[in-house]
Design a protein around this motif. Structure first.
Motif, PDB file in Angstrom:
ATOM      1  N   PRO A 197       0.820  -1.204   0.000  1.00  8.09           N
ATOM      2  CA  PRO A 197       0.000   0.000   0.000  1.00  8.09           C
ATOM      3  C   PRO A 197       0.859   1.261   0.000  1.00  8.09           C
ATOM      4  N   ASP A 198       0.604   2.142  -0.962  1.00  3.75           N
ATOM      5  CA  ASP A 198       1.255   3.455  -1.067  1.00  3.75           C
ATOM      6  C   ASP A 198       2.703   3.413  -1.523  1.00  3.75           C
ATOM      7  N   ALA A 199       3.212   2.272  -1.984  1.00  3.70           N
ATOM      8  CA  ALA A 199       4.603   2.256  -2.455  1.00  3.70           C
ATOM      9  C   ALA A 199       4.845   1.078  -3.392  1.00  3.70           C
ATOM     10  N   TYR A 200       5.849   1.241  -4.265  1.00  3.02           N
ATOM     11  CA  TYR A 200       6.259   0.189  -5.183  1.00  3.02           C
ATOM     12  C   TYR A 200       7.774   0.234  -5.274  1.00  3.02           C
ATOM     13  N   TYR A 201       8.435  -0.894  -5.011  1.00  4.54           N
ATOM     14  CA  TYR A 201       9.884  -0.953  -4.940  1.00  4.54           C
ATOM     15  C   TYR A 201      10.417  -1.885  -6.021  1.00  4.54           C
ATOM     16  N   VAL A 202      11.554  -1.522  -6.615  1.00  2.78           N
ATOM     17  CA  VAL A 202      12.212  -2.384  -7.596  1.00  2.78           C
ATOM     18  C   VAL A 202      13.693  -2.489  -7.260  1.00  2.78           C
ATOM     19  N   TYR A 203      14.270  -3.639  -7.587  1.00  2.00           N
ATOM     20  CA  TYR A 203      15.683  -3.871  -7.325  1.00  2.00           C
ATOM     21  C   TYR A 203      16.399  -4.128  -8.633  1.00  2.00           C
ATOM     22  N   ASP A 204      17.486  -3.381  -8.879  1.00  2.00           N
ATOM     23  CA  ASP A 204      18.301  -3.531 -10.077  1.00  2.00           C
ATOM     24  C   ASP A 204      19.683  -4.002  -9.657  1.00  2.00           C
ATOM     25  N   PRO A 205      20.056  -5.262  -9.942  1.00  2.00           N
ATOM     26  CA  PRO A 205      21.349  -5.771  -9.485  1.00  2.00           C
ATOM     27  C   PRO A 205      22.540  -5.119 -10.173  1.00  2.00           C
ATOM     28  N   SER A 206      22.327  -4.529 -11.352  1.00  2.00           N
ATOM     29  CA  SER A 206      23.456  -3.867 -12.007  1.00  2.00           C
ATOM     30  C   SER A 206      23.906  -2.645 -11.217  1.00  2.00           C
ATOM     31  N   PHE A 207      22.985  -2.025 -10.464  1.00  2.00           N
ATOM     32  CA  PHE A 207      23.332  -0.931  -9.560  1.00  2.00           C
ATOM     33  C   PHE A 207      23.486  -1.412  -8.119  1.00  2.00           C
ATOM     34  N   GLU A 208      22.999  -2.641  -7.877  1.00  2.00           N
ATOM     35  CA  GLU A 208      23.014  -3.232  -6.537  1.00  2.00           C
ATOM     36  C   GLU A 208      22.324  -2.319  -5.530  1.00  2.00           C
ATOM     37  N   GLU A 209      21.175  -1.783  -5.935  1.00  2.00           N
ATOM     38  CA  GLU A 209      20.410  -0.947  -5.029  1.00  2.00           C
ATOM     39  C   GLU A 209      18.946  -0.933  -5.427  1.00  2.00           C
ATOM     40  N   TRP A 210      18.124  -0.504  -4.477  1.00  2.00           N
ATOM     41  CA  TRP A 210      16.692  -0.437  -4.673  1.00  2.00           C
ATOM     42  C   TRP A 210      16.286   0.948  -5.179  1.00  2.00           C
ATOM     43  N   ALA A 212       2.417   4.083  -7.474  1.00  2.21           N
ATOM     44  CA  ALA A 212       2.041   2.771  -6.942  1.00  2.21           C
ATOM     45  C   ALA A 212       0.544   2.536  -7.114  1.00  2.21           C
ATOM     46  N   ALA A 213      -0.247   3.581  -6.876  1.00  2.90           N
ATOM     47  CA  ALA A 213      -1.687   3.461  -7.055  1.00  2.90           C
ATOM     48  C   ALA A 213      -2.036   3.218  -8.519  1.00  2.90           C
ATOM     49  N   ASP A 214      -1.314   3.876  -9.420  1.00  2.00           N
ATOM     50  CA  ASP A 214      -1.547   3.656 -10.852  1.00  2.00           C
ATOM     51  C   ASP A 214      -1.261   2.201 -11.219  1.00  2.00           C
ATOM     52  N   ILE A 215      -0.174   1.652 -10.683  1.00 10.87           N
ATOM     53  CA  ILE A 215       0.170   0.261 -10.956  1.00 10.87           C
ATOM     54  C   ILE A 215      -0.927  -0.663 -10.429  1.00 10.87           C
ATOM     55  N   ALA A 216      -1.380  -0.414  -9.211  1.00 14.04           N
ATOM     56  CA  ALA A 216      -2.420  -1.257  -8.632  1.00 14.04           C
ATOM     57  C   ALA A 216      -3.674  -1.260  -9.495  1.00 14.04           C
TER      58      ALA A 216
END
Length: 325
Positions: free
Chosen positions: A134-147, A155-159
């Protein structure tokens, strides 16, 4: 890649990595592992046709769908896999092939999703991990090794893009029930299988319900939506015979779509998924590193985003695996 083809691929990537929440099921424990949906279907006719001898007809099939719809309303969490393949060719669109495999877990109330996504667009591979809460969307990119993190609005649009097959399984099965007289069913080793094959008006209406999630159908111009002509559709829904638990689905379709008037493109789609650990997955938790992540910019649906920028989510890569489910 043409503008139309590029737009389609961006839309599909956006929808799929955002969602792929599974169709799931009812009270009680499910099987330890997902079960693939059978691909066999009834003999085709214009509106589905009569099933071969030995199969139950539409009344029994509709009853099975209703049992699954009623049972699944009590399930709050589950594990899933999802596989989507789209092939676009001819007309105003450049030839393109898109494939995605998703695996993860879902909590329905409030909606939470933790999944890994591996996709291939015209031979170019990418992967990422995504967590929706709720209220957030997180992604992890290993090439940067960070979130990275999206705003609450994004996030609401994605939902809102999630299809019923991901967030409202009862509605998804209600849509399958609308296939009506074309449905048939039989039993196989403790599983009930409901099938359909045809290309009548009921099949097109059913397919458009699915395309809302796999093609972001509602965002297309009305003329494009109306241009869709169905050539064939086959579907199967596999249910646990004892618990009525939906175990898997598979929908194959062939259609034409006119991104430009008078210039139809051929679009084929395979949309399937499996389900496991109904009501028994571990709680979804956001890692501390993700909670502390910076907000991504520009937005993920901005086609002008710089290639390789952390804000261009269709360029992100993610881990091959994720937490145990």
């Amino acid at each position: 890649m043409s503008r139309t083809s590029k737009r389609q691929s961006l839309v599909v990537v956006f929808i799929v990595f955002a969602v792929a929440l599974a169709l799931t099921a009812c009270r009680g424990a499910g099987p330890a592992e997902p079960v693939a949906a059978p691909s066999a279907v009834a003999e085709p006719t214009e509106t589905g046709g009569a099933p071969p001898s030995g199969r139950a007809v539409a009344g029994d099939a509709a009853a099975l769908i209703e049992q699954a719809r009623a049972a699944m309303s009590d399930i709050g969490r589950y594990a899933f896999t999802l596989h989507l393949v789209q092939k676009l060719s001819g007309g105003a669109a450049a030839d393109s092939v898109f494939e995605v495999n998703n695996a993860g877990k879902v909590e329905r109330s409030p909606l939470k999703l933790d999944q890994t996504i591996a996709s291939v667009q015209d031979g170019e591979k990418s992967s990422l991990r995504a967590i929706l809460v709720p209220d957030a969307y997180y992604v992890y990119d290993p090439s940067f090794e960070e979130w990275g993190k999206l705003s609450s609005e994004q996030a609401a649009d994605i939902a809102r893009t999630l299809s019923d097959y991901q967030t409202d399984p009862a509605a998804a099965l209600a849509s399958a029930a609308s296939l009506g007289a074309g449905l048939s069913s039989d039993s196989e080793a403790g599983r009930d299988v409901v099938r359909y094959e045809g290309k009548g008006p009921e099949a097109l209406a059913f397919l458009k319900h699915i395309l809302e999630g796999t093609l972001d159908l509602n965002s297309l111009d009305e003329a494009v939506r109306r241009s869709i002509k169905l050539k064939s559709l086959s579907a199967s829904f596999t249910l646990d015979a004892a618990t009525h638990l939906p175990l898997a689905y598979r929908v194959e379709s062939e259609m034409t779509i006119e991104y430009e008037p008078g210039s139809p493109s051929e679009l084929s789609q395979v949309f399937e998924g499996t389900y496991a650990k109904h009501g028994a997955t571990e709680a979804i938790a956001v890692p501390e590193a993700a909670l502390a992540a910076p907000e991504l910019d520009p937005p993920i649906d901005d086609p002008a985003a710089t290639e390789g920028d952390l804000g261009t989510l269709d360029e992100l890569n993610g881990p091959e695996g994720s937490d145990s489910y």
